[in-house]
Design an enzyme around this catalytic site. Structure first.
Site, PDB file in Angstrom:
ATOM      1  N   ASP A  50       0.899  -0.974   0.091  1.00  0.00           N
ATOM      2  CA  ASP A  50      -0.084  -0.023   0.124  1.00  0.00           C
ATOM      3  C   ASP A  50       0.913   1.105  -0.175  1.00  0.00           C
ATOM      4  O   ASP A  50       2.217   1.236   0.084  1.00  0.00           O
ATOM      5  CB  ASP A  50      -0.960  -0.055   1.246  1.00  0.00           C
ATOM      6  CG  ASP A  50      -0.033  -0.028   2.483  1.00  0.00           C
ATOM      7  OD1 ASP A  50       0.807  -0.435   2.660  1.00  0.00           O
ATOM      8  OD2 ASP A  50      -0.489   1.029   3.210  1.00  0.00           O
ATOM      9  N   HIS A 375       1.856  -8.805  -3.975  1.00  0.00           N
ATOM     10  CA  HIS A 375       0.747  -7.982  -3.788  1.00  0.00           C
ATOM     11  C   HIS A 375       1.361  -6.623  -3.403  1.00  0.00           C
ATOM     12  O   HIS A 375       1.845  -6.256  -2.282  1.00  0.00           O
ATOM     13  CB  HIS A 375      -0.008  -8.352  -2.533  1.00  0.00           C
ATOM     14  CG  HIS A 375      -1.153  -7.493  -1.988  1.00  0.00           C
ATOM     15  ND1 HIS A 375      -2.395  -7.661  -2.464  1.00  0.00           N
ATOM     16  CD2 HIS A 375      -1.178  -6.355  -1.095  1.00  0.00           C
ATOM     17  CE1 HIS A 375      -3.160  -6.604  -1.833  1.00  0.00           C
ATOM     18  NE2 HIS A 375      -2.508  -6.081  -0.774  1.00  0.00           N
ATOM     19  N   ASP A 417       1.664 -17.596  -5.626  1.00  0.00           N
ATOM     20  CA  ASP A 417       2.406 -16.282  -6.417  1.00  0.00           C
ATOM     21  C   ASP A 417       1.039 -15.565  -7.067  1.00  0.00           C
ATOM     22  O   ASP A 417       0.876 -15.828  -8.299  1.00  0.00           O
ATOM     23  CB  ASP A 417       3.525 -16.813  -7.202  1.00  0.00           C
ATOM     24  CG  ASP A 417       4.060 -15.632  -7.759  1.00  0.00           C
ATOM     25  OD1 ASP A 417       4.067 -14.438  -7.404  1.00  0.00           O
ATOM     26  OD2 ASP A 417       4.704 -15.791  -9.008  1.00  0.00           O
ATOM     27  N   GLU A 426       2.562 -10.352  -0.203  1.00  0.00           N
ATOM     28  CA  GLU A 426       3.050  -8.915  -0.095  1.00  0.00           C
ATOM     29  C   GLU A 426       4.420  -8.739   0.125  1.00  0.00           C
ATOM     30  O   GLU A 426       4.931  -9.588   0.298  1.00  0.00           O
ATOM     31  CB  GLU A 426       2.057  -8.284   0.872  1.00  0.00           C
ATOM     32  CG  GLU A 426       2.186  -6.914   1.032  1.00  0.00           C
ATOM     33  CD  GLU A 426       0.885  -6.118   1.745  1.00  0.00           C
ATOM     34  OE1 GLU A 426      -0.004  -6.667   2.596  1.00  0.00           O
ATOM     35  OE2 GLU A 426       1.151  -4.889   1.941  1.00  0.00           O
TER      36      GLU A 426
END
Ligand SMILES: [Ca+2]
Ligand SMILES: [Ca+2]
Ligand SMILES: [Ca+2]
Length: 452
Positions: A50, A375, A417, A426
Site C-alpha cells: 500500500d 501484492h 504467487d 505482499e
C-alpha cells in the site's frame, strides 16, 4: 519522488503522494494543531503493498539498515547502488535512510515531542499507480510505540550522521534534540495505545489502513533507552536498560524491538561507560544462548535450511523471520568470532533465494523461478510483466488470512504467487530490511574472511 529511467529503468514512474497537504486527523488534534488544519509531511517510504507511511514499521526498518552500516562502515563506504546520490561522498545506504528519516522528523509534534502514528489515507488506495492515488492524507493519533521507535531511530541517526557533519550540517544535533523530546513525551505518556477501533468510535473520518497496534511498550522503552544511552552515555537511560536486560527476548518484529537494542549495545560496547558492564555481560550471554538454541537442530530438514525447525516459524511474513534469524546468528558471530554461526545464517539466505519446499526464489527479479505477482500496487498497475525487482515477498503462511486460492495448504508450501495474496505474497519495508542486512553483511564477511 519521481523515479527516473536512468535509475529505475523500465520501472520509471511519476511522483506520487507529495504529502505537502496533510490534515491533522481529529484524533491527533492539539491546541497548537487544530483538527483538519494542514501540515507538510513529504518524502519517506511507502510501507508495503500500500501507499501509507507508518512510524512503527519504519522504526525497525531504519534500525536494521543503520545497524548494517554501523557493523560494516568500510564495506558500505564502497557500495554504490545507482541512486541519484551515488558518488556524493556519503554511503548510498545512508542517503537512502535519510530519505525516510527526513519524513519521520516531520511526524513529531515539536510542541510536546509526541509522534503521530502514521501518515495515511482514511482507507486503502485502489490498485493504481502512485500518481493516480489522490485521496486525502491524514496524520493520526500520537502513541507511545510510535514515539519510542522514533526516539530510538533518531538517537541512532544522530550517532551515524555525526560523521557526515560536512554534508549534513546540524542534522546529528537535530536528531538528538528530537530523540530526547520524544523520550520525554513517552516517559510522561507511557501507555498510549494506538487502538484504531476505539479511535474510529470517536472521530471522523474512520481510518481503516494498517493499524500496527501494540500494547506492550517494555521493548520500545528498552530499545529507545539503548540507543540514547549509546549515543549520549548519559546514565538516566541505564535504569530502563537494566530492568529489561534480564527479561525474556524473542526474534524482532515491528512490535518487538528488544534485540535491535541489544545489537547496538553489543556492537558499540567498547565505547560504553563501565557502569554498563553487567548489562553487556547479560545480553551477550542472552544473544549467544538464543543463537545456540537456534542452531541446535539446524540444517536437518529436507532443504537444509536452519529456518523452519518449528511450524511456528511459518507466520505472516515468514521470510522475514528467516532473515531475522540470520541477523541474530551473524551478531552472535560478530561478538564471539565463532564460525559455527555462519553457515546456518547463510542457509537461511539460500532458503529465501529458492532452496525451499516451494521452489520459488522469494526475491523478485532474481533466480530462475522468482515470485512474479507480488501484492504491491506499482507492480500490479504498471503494465510491465516483471514485478519491480529486489522485493522479498512474505512467504509461506498457513494462516492464509487473505482467503485466496492456495494450491497447497501444508505448512512449508502454503504460498501462492498471486497478487490477491497479501498474507503470503505482499512486500514490506520491514521484510526487505533484514534481507538487505543479511545479503550485505554476508558479502562484507566474505570479503573480510576471504571465504571462497
Ligand atoms: Ca551516496
Ligand atoms: Ca512492543
Ligand atoms: Ca507489473
Amino acid at each position: 519522488m519521481p523515479l527516473e529511467k536512468r535509475y529505475a529503468g523500465d520501472w520509471a514512474r511519476k511522483e506520487g503522494h507529495p504529502d505537502t497537504t496533510v490534515f491533522i486527523h481529529p484524533s491527533a488534534a492539539s491546541l497548537k494543531h487544530l483538527a483538519n488544519t494542514i501540515i507538510s509531511s513529504p518524502g519517506g517510504w511507502y510501507d508495503a503493498g500500500d501507499y501509507n507511511k507508518y512510524i512503527v514499521n519504519s522504526g525497525i526498518t531504519m534500525g536494521t539498515m543503520m545497524s548494517a552500516y554501523e557493523d560494516f562502515p568500510g564495506y558500505f563506504n564502497n557500495l554504490t547502488t545507482n541512486i541519484p546520490e551515488t558518488g556524493n561522498a556519503v554511503p548510498d545506504v545512508l542517503n537512502e535512510v535519510l530519505y525516510n528519516l527526513r519524513w519521520m522528523l516531520t511526524m513529531q509534534d515539536k510542541e510536546d515531542g509526541g509522534v503521530y502514528h502514521k501518515c495515511t489515507n482514511a482507507s486503502f488506495d485502489a490498485m493504481v499507480m502512485p500518481e493516480a492515488a489522490t485521496a486525502a492524507r491524514y496524520v493520526v493519533q500520537k502513541g507511545t510505540a510510535a514515539t519510542l521507535d522514533f526516539a530510538a531511530v533518531t538517537a541512532q541517526a544522530s550517532r551515524v550522521y555525526k560523521k557526515f557533519a560536512k554534508q549534513f550540517p546540524g542534522l546529528a544535533d537535530s536528531c538528538l534534540v528530537a530523540s530526547k523530546l520524544a523520550w520525554q513525551w513517552a516517559v510522561k505518556n507511557p501507555a498510549v495505545i494506538y487502538d484504531q477501533n476505539e479511535m474510529n468510535k470517536k472521530y471522523l473520518p474512520p481510518v481503516v489502513t494498517g493499524a500496527y497496534d501494540d500494547k506492550n511498550f517494555k521493548d520500545e522503552f528498552f530499545w529507545a533507552a539503548a540507543e540514547l544511552f549509546t549515543t549520549t552515555k548519559e546514565n538516566i537511560y541505564l535504569e530502563q536498560i537494566e530492568k529489561r536486560a534480564i527479561g525474556e527476548m524473542t526474534l524482532p518484529t515491528w512490535n518487538n524491538v528488544d534485540l535491535p537494542g541489544c545489537y547496538t549495545l553489543l556492537r558499540l560496547q567498547s565505547q560504553l561507560p563501565i557502569v554498563a558492564k553487567n548489562v553487556i555481560v547479560a545480553i551477550s550471554k542472552k544473544v549467544k544462548d538464543m543463537a545456540d538454541a537456534m542452531i541446535a537442530n539446524g540444517g536437518n530438514k529436507a532443504f537444509a535450511a536452519n529456518f523452519g525447525q518449528s511450524k511456528k516459524d511459518f507466520v505472516w511474513g515468514s521470510n522475514a523471520v528467516a532473515m531475522n534469524e540470520s541477523i541474530l546468528l551473524l551478531t552472535a558471530y560478530l561478538i564471539s568470532n565463532n564460525k559455527k554461526y555462519l553457515l546456518p545464517a547463510l542457509s537461511n539466505l539460500n532458503y529465501v533465494l529458492g532452496q525451499n519446499a516451494t521452489g520459488y526464489c522469494f526475491v523478485t527479479g532474481f533466480g530462475s523461478n522468482p515470485s512474479m505477482h507480488p501484492h504491491h500496487r506499482p507492480s500490479i498497475a504498471d503494465n510491465i510483466i516483471a514485478p519491480i525487482p529486489g522485493l522479498l515477498v512474505g512467504g509461506p503462511n498457513p494462516g492464509m488470512q487473505d482467503k485466496c486460492f492456495y494450491a497447497s495448504t501444508e505448512t512449508e508450501t502454503a504460498y501462492t504467487d498471486d497478487d490477491c495474496s497479501y498474507a503470503s505474497n505482499e512486500i514490506a519495508i520491514n521484510w526487505n530490511a533484514p534481507l538487505f542486512y543479511v545479503v550485505n553483511v554476508i558479502e562484507a564477511l566474505q570479503l573480510q574472511l576471504k571465504i571462497k
